[in-house]
Design an enzyme around this catalytic site. Structure first.
Site, PDB file in Angstrom:
ATOM      1  N   HIS A 183      -3.995  -4.619   0.209  1.00 25.80           N
ATOM      2  CA  HIS A 183      -3.491  -5.186   1.460  1.00 25.80           C
ATOM      3  C   HIS A 183      -3.609  -6.703   1.421  1.00 25.80           C
ATOM      4  O   HIS A 183      -4.677  -7.230   1.718  1.00 25.80           O
ATOM      5  CB  HIS A 183      -4.281  -4.635   2.646  1.00 25.80           C
ATOM      6  CG  HIS A 183      -3.940  -3.220   2.962  1.00 25.80           C
ATOM      7  ND1 HIS A 183      -2.938  -2.882   3.833  1.00 25.80           N
ATOM      8  CD2 HIS A 183      -4.435  -2.051   2.496  1.00 25.80           C
ATOM      9  CE1 HIS A 183      -2.834  -1.565   3.908  1.00 25.80           C
ATOM     10  NE2 HIS A 183      -3.738  -1.038   3.101  1.00 25.80           N
TER      11      HIS A 183
ATOM     12  N   GLU B 278      -2.562  -8.788   3.475  1.00 22.57           N
ATOM     13  CA  GLU B 278      -2.847  -9.295   4.827  1.00 22.57           C
ATOM     14  C   GLU B 278      -4.313  -9.143   5.201  1.00 22.57           C
ATOM     15  O   GLU B 278      -4.757  -9.654   6.212  1.00 22.57           O
ATOM     16  CB  GLU B 278      -1.936  -8.593   5.854  1.00 22.57           C
ATOM     17  CG  GLU B 278      -2.312  -7.161   6.227  1.00 22.57           C
ATOM     18  CD  GLU B 278      -1.860  -6.092   5.223  1.00 22.57           C
ATOM     19  OE1 GLU B 278      -1.508  -6.451   4.082  1.00 22.57           O
ATOM     20  OE2 GLU B 278      -1.870  -4.909   5.607  1.00 22.57           O
TER      21      GLU B 278
ATOM     22  N   CYS C 167       0.841  -1.201   0.000  1.00 26.13           N
ATOM     23  CA  CYS C 167       0.000   0.000   0.000  1.00 26.13           C
ATOM     24  C   CYS C 167       0.880   1.257   0.000  1.00 26.13           C
ATOM     25  O   CYS C 167       1.634   1.482  -0.934  1.00 26.13           O
ATOM     26  CB  CYS C 167      -1.001  -0.027   1.154  1.00 26.13           C
ATOM     27  SG  CYS C 167      -2.335   1.158   0.920  1.00 26.13           S
TER      28      CYS C 167
END
Lengths: 202, 252
Positions: free
Chosen positions: A182, A184, A79
């Site tokens: 993202h 994650e 990001c």
């Protein structure tokens, strides 16, 4: 051991938790020596470009990242972390980035709602081991108001997403990789991408 | 294509998920970490946690919950309730949340939005607006858990919030909250058309059609709901299958 750079910005924990789940060893650190000794470096990011650059400069991190990138160490920016790899950002002013990749960070044009927030599909631009077990048009989670543009090198584009314009989603130049979304926070797809990245660097 | 989002909302009190009706009659529902994991696995696109506790001690319990949730799920979540300062925002983000939503404190101190957006980025600052139609025939902003009318026009406040740097707006219709008769379409559409940031509709979901209507006709980017999910009345996979049939793009 992967070093996740801690520069006091935003949510970094969820990245660590995702790597824990995948049993990829990582350490959240601002210690320059630890970062030099790590086998790979992740520059995460939530926050504003200028604040992040100020923190990196203050910590002496900018130089270390340039050196490690030149040494061939794998670097992953996520990001804002990916955006910091570029030369210039126009987020609320004009700021100099780390400059590992050619191009600039520009506001997403207002024809669409900004921020680009939510789940969007990935279009692959080239084959990559990152895509192992990742099908076409997989959804990943984006949340950003700025995107890579300017004179960025289109050869580095691995995957993109459509949002008003073509948003570079995964970029790669040698040992430097960036993900605008993202991983994650992108469910199973995101975890698989991180797993693939982990295998790529081991 | 960007998908429309389905967002379960968890009101957390002293470390437990609770659910009220029109902001009252609070009932205990479940453990927030268990519920969050269940929603993550069921295909929820995002989660929202509202901390409805007051004391500092309880705030710390809540931050522990935020961290445990972050450990368990791999979808984004936002946190709201009692966020008053940059420090509050920082501690919530540092505990593992992606976004923070501000409500009463932003009305009392609009600069909080600006400062927070500059420091953490607009994308993680959500402006949550509780609105109610008043006798004046317009929607006014209520604060302090819906108890105090500020007299501020909801449309004006949404636009101001966007200018100050909020990255998203959650519009909660107090009148329809907990009633399960559908979202307030008129209010949601008015807000969604007034700003150029994502708008999340909240308050009133009770049936599958309520979701499709608010996403299609009221231009909402996401639909938030609590009890229909908590009590298993609408399973998320079923809802998403329905939305696909209605030609709405969702992540599956």
């Amino acid at each position: 051991m992967i070093a996740i750079i801690d520069y006091d910005a935003g949510n970094i924990k969820s990245l660590q938790f995702a790597l824990d789940k995948l049993k990829i060893e990582s350490v959240l650190t601002k210690d320059l020596q630890t970062i030099r000794e790590a086998k790979a470096i992740i520059l995460p990011g939530v926050g504003a470009f200028k604040d992040a650059m100020d923190s990196l400069n203050k910590l002496g991190m900018t130089e270390v990242l340039r050196e490690e990138a030149a040494n061939g160490k794998p670097l992953l920016g996520i990001c804002l972390g990916m955006q910091l790899f570029y030369e210039t950002s126009y987020e609320d002013g004009e700021w100099q980035g780390i400059g590992l990749l050619k191009g600039s960070v520009n506001r997403i044009p207002d024809m669409v709602k900004v921020p680009h927030m939510g789940w969007n599909t990935l279009q692959k631009h080239k084959e990559s081991p990152l895509f192992d077990k990742i099908s076409d048009d997989s959804y990943v989670y984006f949340v950003h108001s700025y995107a890579i543009g300017g004179s960025y090198d289109s050869d580095t584009l691995v995957a993109s997403s459509e949002y008003g314009t073509t948003i570079p989603a995964i970029v790669q130049k040698g040992n430097v990789t960036g993900m605008q979304f993202h991983p994650e926070k992108s469910g199973e797809v995101g975890l698989q991408l991180l797993k693939n990245y982990g295998e790529l660097i081991s | 294509m960007l998908a429309k989002r389905i967002i379960p909302c968890l009101d957390v009190d002293k470390g437990r998920v609770v659910k009220g009706r029109k902001f009252q009659n609070i009932q205990d529902v479940a453990d927030p970490v268990d519920l969050a994991k269940r929603y993550n696995d069921a295909g929820a696109d995002e989660l929202v946690f509202y901390d409805i506790t007051a004391s500092n001690e309880e705030r710390n319990i809540f931050l522990d919950v935020v961290e445990q949730v972050a450990r368990e799920i791999s979808i984004p979540f936002s946190v709201g309730g009692g966020i008053r300062s940059i420090d509050d925002i920082n501690s919530v983000l540092r505990s593992g949340a992606e976004k923070v939503s501000v409500n009463s404190a932003a009305v009392n101190n609009p600069d909080l939005i600006k400062e927070a957006a500059l420091k953490f980025g607009s994308q993680c600052i959500v402006l949550s607006i509780d609105a109610k139609e008043t006798s004046t025939g317009r929607w006014e902003v209520f604060i302090n858990g819906g108890r105090k009318n500020t007299g501020i026009d909801a449309m004006d406040w949404a636009k101001r919030g966007e200018q100050l740097g909020a990255g998203e707006i959650v519009i909660n219709a107090i009148d329809t909250d907990g009633e399960k008769n559908g979202y307030n379409l008129e209010l949601t559409k008015a807000i969604a058309d007034a700003v150029n940031i994502p708008v999340v509709a909240s308050g009133g979901a009770g049936a599958l059609e309520h979701f499709s209507t608010v996403l299609k006709e009221a231009n909402a980017d996401a639909a938030l709901a609590a009890s229909v999910f908590h009590y298993g009345e609408i399973p998320i996979p079923e809802l998403k299958a329905f939305l696909v049939e209605e030609d709405i793009i969702v992540r599956r």
